[in-house]
Design a protein around this motif. Structure first.
Motif, PDB file in Angstrom:
ATOM      1  N   GLU A 143       0.820  -1.214   0.000  1.00 27.69           N
ATOM      2  CA  GLU A 143       0.000   0.000   0.000  1.00 27.69           C
ATOM      3  C   GLU A 143       0.859   1.272   0.000  1.00 27.69           C
ATOM      4  N   LEU A 144       1.979   1.238   0.707  1.00 25.27           N
ATOM      5  CA  LEU A 144       2.844   2.414   0.843  1.00 25.27           C
ATOM      6  C   LEU A 144       4.295   2.001   0.591  1.00 25.27           C
ATOM      7  N   PRO A 145       4.672   1.833  -0.665  1.00 26.41           N
ATOM      8  CA  PRO A 145       6.042   1.389  -0.978  1.00 26.41           C
ATOM      9  C   PRO A 145       7.092   2.360  -0.431  1.00 26.41           C
ATOM     10  N   GLY A 146       8.195   1.807   0.029  1.00 28.73           N
ATOM     11  CA  GLY A 146       9.281   2.643   0.526  1.00 28.73           C
ATOM     12  C   GLY A 146       9.040   3.211   1.906  1.00 28.73           C
ATOM     13  N   LEU A 147       8.195   2.575   2.682  1.00 31.02           N
ATOM     14  CA  LEU A 147       7.853   3.078   4.013  1.00 31.02           C
ATOM     15  C   LEU A 147       9.060   2.999   4.949  1.00 31.02           C
ATOM     16  N   THR A 148       9.290   4.083   5.676  1.00 33.97           N
ATOM     17  CA  THR A 148      10.363   4.116   6.674  1.00 33.97           C
ATOM     18  C   THR A 148       9.807   4.587   8.000  1.00 33.97           C
ATOM     19  N   ALA A 149      10.489   4.237   9.074  1.00 34.85           N
ATOM     20  CA  ALA A 149      10.010   4.567  10.416  1.00 34.85           C
ATOM     21  C   ALA A 149      10.957   5.532  11.108  1.00 34.85           C
ATOM     22  N   THR A 150      10.374   6.478  11.838  1.00 34.41           N
ATOM     23  CA  THR A 150      11.136   7.442  12.626  1.00 34.41           C
ATOM     24  C   THR A 150      10.575   7.474  14.031  1.00 34.41           C
ATOM     25  N   SER A 151      11.438   7.385  15.024  1.00 36.04           N
ATOM     26  CA  SER A 151      10.990   7.453  16.407  1.00 36.04           C
ATOM     27  C   SER A 151      10.813   8.916  16.799  1.00 36.04           C
ATOM     28  N   VAL A 152       9.568   9.305  17.096  1.00 40.29           N
ATOM     29  CA  VAL A 152       9.282  10.677  17.516  1.00 40.29           C
ATOM     30  C   VAL A 152       9.647  10.864  18.979  1.00 40.29           C
ATOM     31  N   ASN A 153       9.252   9.908  19.786  1.00 40.82           N
ATOM     32  CA  ASN A 153       9.610   9.851  21.206  1.00 40.82           C
ATOM     33  C   ASN A 153       9.386   8.417  21.650  1.00 40.82           C
ATOM     34  N   PRO A 154       9.644   8.067  22.912  1.00 37.68           N
ATOM     35  CA  PRO A 154       9.491   6.664  23.318  1.00 37.68           C
ATOM     36  C   PRO A 154       8.097   6.084  23.097  1.00 37.68           C
ATOM     37  N   VAL A 193      -7.809   8.465   0.330  1.00 40.13           N
ATOM     38  CA  VAL A 193      -8.739   7.874   1.286  1.00 40.13           C
ATOM     39  C   VAL A 193      -8.766   6.360   1.138  1.00 40.13           C
ATOM     40  N   GLY A 194      -8.826   5.882  -0.103  1.00 41.55           N
ATOM     41  CA  GLY A 194      -8.849   4.439  -0.326  1.00 41.55           C
ATOM     42  C   GLY A 194      -7.596   3.753   0.184  1.00 41.55           C
ATOM     43  N   THR A 195      -6.433   4.363  -0.072  1.00 44.04           N
ATOM     44  CA  THR A 195      -5.177   3.789   0.406  1.00 44.04           C
ATOM     45  C   THR A 195      -5.142   3.754   1.927  1.00 44.04           C
ATOM     46  N   ALA A 196      -5.588   4.852   2.541  1.00 37.93           N
ATOM     47  CA  ALA A 196      -5.595   4.925   4.004  1.00 37.93           C
ATOM     48  C   ALA A 196      -6.493   3.854   4.603  1.00 37.93           C
ATOM     49  N   ARG A 197      -7.619   3.615   3.989  1.00 42.25           N
ATOM     50  CA  ARG A 197      -8.545   2.621   4.516  1.00 42.25           C
ATOM     51  C   ARG A 197      -8.018   1.202   4.334  1.00 42.25           C
ATOM     52  N   ARG A 198      -7.376   0.958   3.218  1.00 41.02           N
ATOM     53  CA  ARG A 198      -6.781  -0.367   3.033  1.00 41.02           C
ATOM     54  C   ARG A 198      -5.668  -0.598   4.050  1.00 41.02           C
ATOM     55  N   ALA A 199      -4.884   0.444   4.310  1.00 42.69           N
ATOM     56  CA  ALA A 199      -3.828   0.330   5.316  1.00 42.69           C
ATOM     57  C   ALA A 199      -4.426   0.088   6.691  1.00 42.69           C
ATOM     58  N   ALA A 200      -5.500   0.808   7.013  1.00 47.46           N
ATOM     59  CA  ALA A 200      -6.139   0.647   8.319  1.00 47.46           C
ATOM     60  C   ALA A 200      -6.691  -0.760   8.493  1.00 47.46           C
ATOM     61  N   LEU A 201      -7.301  -1.306   7.449  1.00 51.50           N
ATOM     62  CA  LEU A 201      -7.840  -2.664   7.530  1.00 51.50           C
ATOM     63  C   LEU A 201      -6.726  -3.685   7.731  1.00 51.50           C
ATOM     64  N   ALA A 202      -5.611  -3.482   7.024  1.00 42.97           N
ATOM     65  CA  ALA A 202      -4.489  -4.408   7.166  1.00 42.97           C
ATOM     66  C   ALA A 202      -3.927  -4.368   8.580  1.00 42.97           C
ATOM     67  N   ILE A 203      -3.786  -3.163   9.125  1.00 44.44           N
ATOM     68  CA  ILE A 203      -3.281  -3.015  10.499  1.00 44.44           C
ATOM     69  C   ILE A 203      -4.248  -3.626  11.494  1.00 44.44           C
ATOM     70  N   ALA A 204      -5.548  -3.364  11.306  1.00 42.09           N
ATOM     71  CA  ALA A 204      -6.553  -3.881  12.229  1.00 42.09           C
ATOM     72  C   ALA A 204      -6.552  -5.405  12.252  1.00 42.09           C
ATOM     73  N   GLU A 205      -6.396  -6.004  11.080  1.00 42.29           N
ATOM     74  CA  GLU A 205      -6.379  -7.464  11.015  1.00 42.29           C
ATOM     75  C   GLU A 205      -5.154  -8.031  11.726  1.00 42.29           C
ATOM     76  N   ARG A 206      -4.000  -7.386  11.534  1.00 44.67           N
ATOM     77  CA  ARG A 206      -2.777  -7.879  12.161  1.00 44.67           C
ATOM     78  C   ARG A 206      -2.746  -7.569  13.661  1.00 44.67           C
ATOM     79  N   ALA A 207      -3.223  -6.403  14.053  1.00 42.20           N
ATOM     80  CA  ALA A 207      -3.140  -5.975  15.452  1.00 42.20           C
ATOM     81  C   ALA A 207      -4.337  -6.426  16.289  1.00 42.20           C
ATOM     82  N   GLY A 208      -5.397  -6.874  15.606  1.00 43.86           N
ATOM     83  CA  GLY A 208      -6.592  -7.259  16.350  1.00 43.86           C
ATOM     84  C   GLY A 208      -7.402  -6.083  16.823  1.00 43.86           C
TER      85      GLY A 208
END
Length: 220
Positions: A143-154, A193-208
């Motif tokens: 859904e989001l190719p090239g995704l990287t993570a940044t720690s904002v705070n703990p 909006v469609g991409t965001a919703r697909r991402a949210a569904l994927a996260i919800a399924e994995r995270a419960g």
């Protein structure tokens, strides 16, 4: 309808938020759609009680005369007015617009007198576990190719992609985990909006967890 009642109806329709539909929806289908926002929604008076303090009044037949008086364009068959039941109660003043806008999106309708601006928060996921960042990046790679993570705070991690303006904030506090899928204010683009919703569904399924859109409707 008496003159006095007609005056107040016109005022409600004109003030809004008013949901306009080009057809008369099936009552059961309408209730089921409203329950995507308020699971406990039920028939109430001349409409539906969405929550403790939000009432969706309707369906109201839009005659040409009524539409003209309320400043509503011709061609709409029915209307529903979303409002607070008790203006003295706090905490839900923004929900009537969210209800009207979410239903308009799902039922091929329109919000009168104006729809809300494009949201910065596109979706969120709550009630689940915290997925390890590396696992989350891999999960959302399609859904989001090239995704990287940044720690904002703990407590907060932000995921961004050079190919998309969508950002994901992962926040964990006191055992509660929230995933917020958002963009900067005013940012628009194809299928955000469609991409965001697909991402949210994927996260919800994995995270419960539970995925909802920016209007508080369940994403399915």
């Amino acid at each position: 309808m008496g003159l006095f009642s007609n005056f107040f109806l016109v005022r409600r329709l004109r003030k809004g938020p008013t949901l306009l539909l080009p057809y008369v929806p099936d009552a059961e289908a309408m209730l089921n759609t409203v329950r995507l926002h308020g699971p406990g929604a039920r028939p109430y008076g001349n409409g539906l009680k969405v929550s403790d303090n939000v009432w969706l009044r309707g369906p109201i037949t839009m005659t040409p005369e009524l539409a003209a008086k309320a400043g509503i364009p011709a061609g709409w068959q029915v209307a529903y007015v979303a409002a607070n039941i008790d203006d003295e109660e706090g905490g839900e003043y923004d929900r009537p617009m969210a209800v009207a806008a979410g239903l308009a999106e799902r039922l091929n309708g329109q919000v009168h007198p104006h729809a809300p601006d494009s949201p910065a928060d596109l979706a969120d996921v709550t009630g689940g576990r915290r997925v390890p960042v590396a696992e989350l990046v891999e999960l959302l790679a399609d859904e989001l190719p090239g995704l990287t993570a940044t720690s904002v705070n703990p407590l907060i991690t932000m995921l961004t992609s050079e190919r998309s303006p969508i950002e994901i904030l992962v926040e964990a506090d006191d055992g509660e985990v929230t995933y917020e899928i958002c963009v900067d204010d005013g940012v628009k683009g194809p299928d955000l909006v469609g991409t965001a919703r697909r991402a949210a569904l994927a996260i919800a399924e994995r995270a419960g967890g539970i995925a909802r859109d920016h209007n508080g409707f369940l994403i399915r």
